[in-house]
Design a protein around this motif. Structure first.
Motif, mmCIF file in Angstrom:
data_model
loop_
_atom_site.group_PDB
_atom_site.id
_atom_site.type_symbol
_atom_site.label_atom_id
_atom_site.label_comp_id
_atom_site.label_asym_id
_atom_site.label_seq_id
_atom_site.Cartn_x
_atom_site.Cartn_y
_atom_site.Cartn_z
ATOM 1 N N LYS A 152 0.967 -1.040 -0.030
ATOM 2 C CA LYS A 152 0.067 -0.058 -0.100
ATOM 3 C C LYS A 152 1.024 1.321 0.083
ATOM 4 C CE LYS A 152 -3.790 -0.314 2.346
ATOM 5 N NZ LYS A 152 -4.781 -0.068 3.529
ATOM 6 N N ASP A 153 1.916 1.186 0.846
ATOM 7 C CA ASP A 153 2.790 2.461 0.928
ATOM 8 C C ASP A 153 3.691 2.706 -0.437
ATOM 9 O OD1 ASP A 153 2.262 3.022 3.653
ATOM 10 O OD2 ASP A 153 3.671 1.818 4.348
ATOM 11 N N VAL A 154 4.083 1.571 -1.102
ATOM 12 C CA VAL A 154 4.949 1.475 -2.206
ATOM 13 C C VAL A 154 4.015 2.014 -3.506
ATOM 14 C CG1 VAL A 154 6.582 0.379 -3.684
ATOM 15 C CG2 VAL A 154 6.584 0.161 -1.416
ATOM 16 N N PHE A 155 2.800 1.313 -3.541
ATOM 17 C CA PHE A 155 2.058 1.551 -4.823
ATOM 18 C C PHE A 155 0.711 2.291 -4.802
ATOM 19 C CE2 PHE A 155 4.272 -2.793 -5.267
ATOM 20 C CZ PHE A 155 4.994 -2.565 -6.542
ATOM 21 N N ALA A 156 0.869 2.969 -3.665
ATOM 22 C CA ALA A 156 -0.476 3.960 -3.585
ATOM 23 C C ALA A 156 -0.290 5.027 -4.874
ATOM 24 C CB ALA A 156 -0.419 4.883 -2.312
ATOM 25 N N LYS A 157 0.847 5.588 -5.138
ATOM 26 C CA LYS A 157 0.858 6.479 -6.020
ATOM 27 C C LYS A 157 1.492 5.697 -7.604
ATOM 28 C CE LYS A 157 1.400 10.402 -3.308
ATOM 29 N NZ LYS A 157 2.119 11.584 -2.884
ATOM 30 N N ARG A 158 1.619 4.487 -7.381
ATOM 31 C CA ARG A 158 2.147 3.866 -8.737
ATOM 32 C C ARG A 158 1.485 2.508 -8.811
ATOM 33 N NH1 ARG A 158 6.419 5.199 -4.977
ATOM 34 N NH2 ARG A 158 7.678 6.741 -5.853
ATOM 35 N N PRO A 159 0.021 2.391 -9.196
ATOM 36 C CA PRO A 159 -0.824 1.266 -9.288
ATOM 37 C C PRO A 159 -0.265 0.546 -10.419
ATOM 38 C CG PRO A 159 -2.022 3.242 -10.020
ATOM 39 C CD PRO A 159 -0.651 3.879 -9.322
ATOM 40 N N LEU A 160 -0.581 -0.689 -10.432
ATOM 41 C CA LEU A 160 -0.273 -1.849 -11.476
ATOM 42 C C LEU A 160 -1.370 -1.364 -12.467
ATOM 43 C CD1 LEU A 160 0.414 -4.814 -9.575
ATOM 44 C CD2 LEU A 160 2.518 -3.233 -10.509
ATOM 45 N N ASN A 161 -1.134 -1.466 -13.623
ATOM 46 C CA ASN A 161 -2.165 -1.395 -14.734
ATOM 47 C C ASN A 161 -2.780 -2.854 -14.912
ATOM 48 O OD1 ASN A 161 -0.759 -2.850 -16.911
ATOM 49 N ND2 ASN A 161 0.168 -0.867 -17.524
ATOM 50 N N ASP A 162 -3.887 -2.863 -15.809
ATOM 51 C CA ASP A 162 -4.580 -4.125 -16.022
ATOM 52 C C ASP A 162 -3.780 -5.243 -16.526
ATOM 53 O OD1 ASP A 162 -6.719 -2.817 -14.774
ATOM 54 O OD2 ASP A 162 -7.862 -2.459 -16.743
ATOM 55 N N ALA A 163 -2.970 -4.845 -17.438
ATOM 56 C CA ALA A 163 -2.125 -5.764 -18.152
ATOM 57 C C ALA A 163 -1.039 -6.276 -17.364
ATOM 58 C CB ALA A 163 -1.527 -5.119 -19.544
ATOM 59 N N GLU A 164 -0.412 -5.277 -16.523
ATOM 60 C CA GLU A 164 0.535 -5.946 -15.414
ATOM 61 C C GLU A 164 -0.134 -6.888 -14.418
ATOM 62 O OE1 GLU A 164 3.284 -1.923 -15.891
ATOM 63 O OE2 GLU A 164 1.676 -1.930 -14.162
ATOM 64 N N GLN A 165 -1.248 -6.459 -14.109
ATOM 65 C CA GLN A 165 -2.003 -7.526 -13.186
ATOM 66 C C GLN A 165 -2.248 -8.706 -13.640
ATOM 67 O OE1 GLN A 165 -5.395 -5.445 -11.581
ATOM 68 N NE2 GLN A 165 -4.282 -3.256 -11.570
#
Length: 224
Positions: A152-165
């Motif tokens: 949550k701390d690391v990816f709050a402003k750097r979310p994974l996109n659908d393709a990456e997920q």
């Protein structure tokens, strides 16, 4: 949230697999839930033991984190993944391919059996069997909402996109199909020890060379 603390896991398993039968035998908890949800019955879920264990583990993890954001609607199953999807997920996990949002690679904190030259990180949970624990819906939710404290701390402003997920899910699905357990040793530790040993050896060689030069100067001065 907290369902595995409020209810016995054997009861949860029976209700998930056969809610209708649980209601029909006048189970008070099941009938109270039926009333709460306007007499709409949940369909029976033909889950295997492994799938059910994954659901219960996901409930436990969500409770420990204080809640999970669920992905609703139809989720693309990992079984639709092709070799290119798995390879892409592997590259994203290891960091040989960059995440679009600029987040760090998963290997920084997590391990998966066989990943990297010296294995993965040990700051967070080993993900070799993450797909088996969480199944499609749970793993999709975890990758979409990154609810775990460190994520949550690391990816709050750097979310994974659908393709990456999907690529990461495909890679973890592929890893979970091999039942071999990941090694118990931590290769990062051994790599650190090896690196320290090499550094000390190099320092020793440099120092030895300098000392040889000092001795030669002293001898020359003594003869003059």
């Amino acid at each position: 949230l907290g369902v595995t603390k409020r209810r016995d896991k054997a009861w949860i398993a029976g209700f998930v697999r056969g809610p209708g039968a649980t209601i029909d035998r006048a189970d008070p908890i099941a009938n109270k839930l039926l009333e709460q949800f306007k007499n709409v019955r949940m369909p029976d879920q033909a889950l295997t033991d492994e799938e059910l264990a994954g659901v219960l583990a996901y409930f436990d993890e969500c409770t420990a984190m204080g809640g999970c954001k669920l992905v609703t609607g139809k989720v693309r199953p990992a079984t639709e993944a092709v070799a290119a999807d798995i390879a892409r997920g592997h590259a994203l996990f290891e960091g040989t391919a960059s995440l679009a949002g600029g987040g760090p690679p998963c290997i920084s904190c997590h391990n998966v059996r066989g990943v990297g030259l010296v294995g993965g990180g040990t700051l967070a949970k080993d993900l070799t069997f993450a797909y088996a624990r969480l199944t499609d819906q749970g793993l999709s939710s975890a990758l979409a909402s990154t609810p775990f404290p460190l994520m949550k701390d690391v990816f709050a402003k750097r979310p994974l996109n659908d393709a990456e997920q999907f690529a990461l899910k495909a890679y973890l699905w592929d890893a979970s199909r091999d039942g071999t357990q990941p090694p118990a040793d931590h290769n990062f530790f051994y790599a650190g020890v090896l690196g320290l040993s090499l550094s000390l050896g190099l320092i020793g060689l440099i120092w030895q060379g300098r000392m040889r030069g000092v001795r030669q100067n002293v001898i020359k001065r003594g003869k003059s």
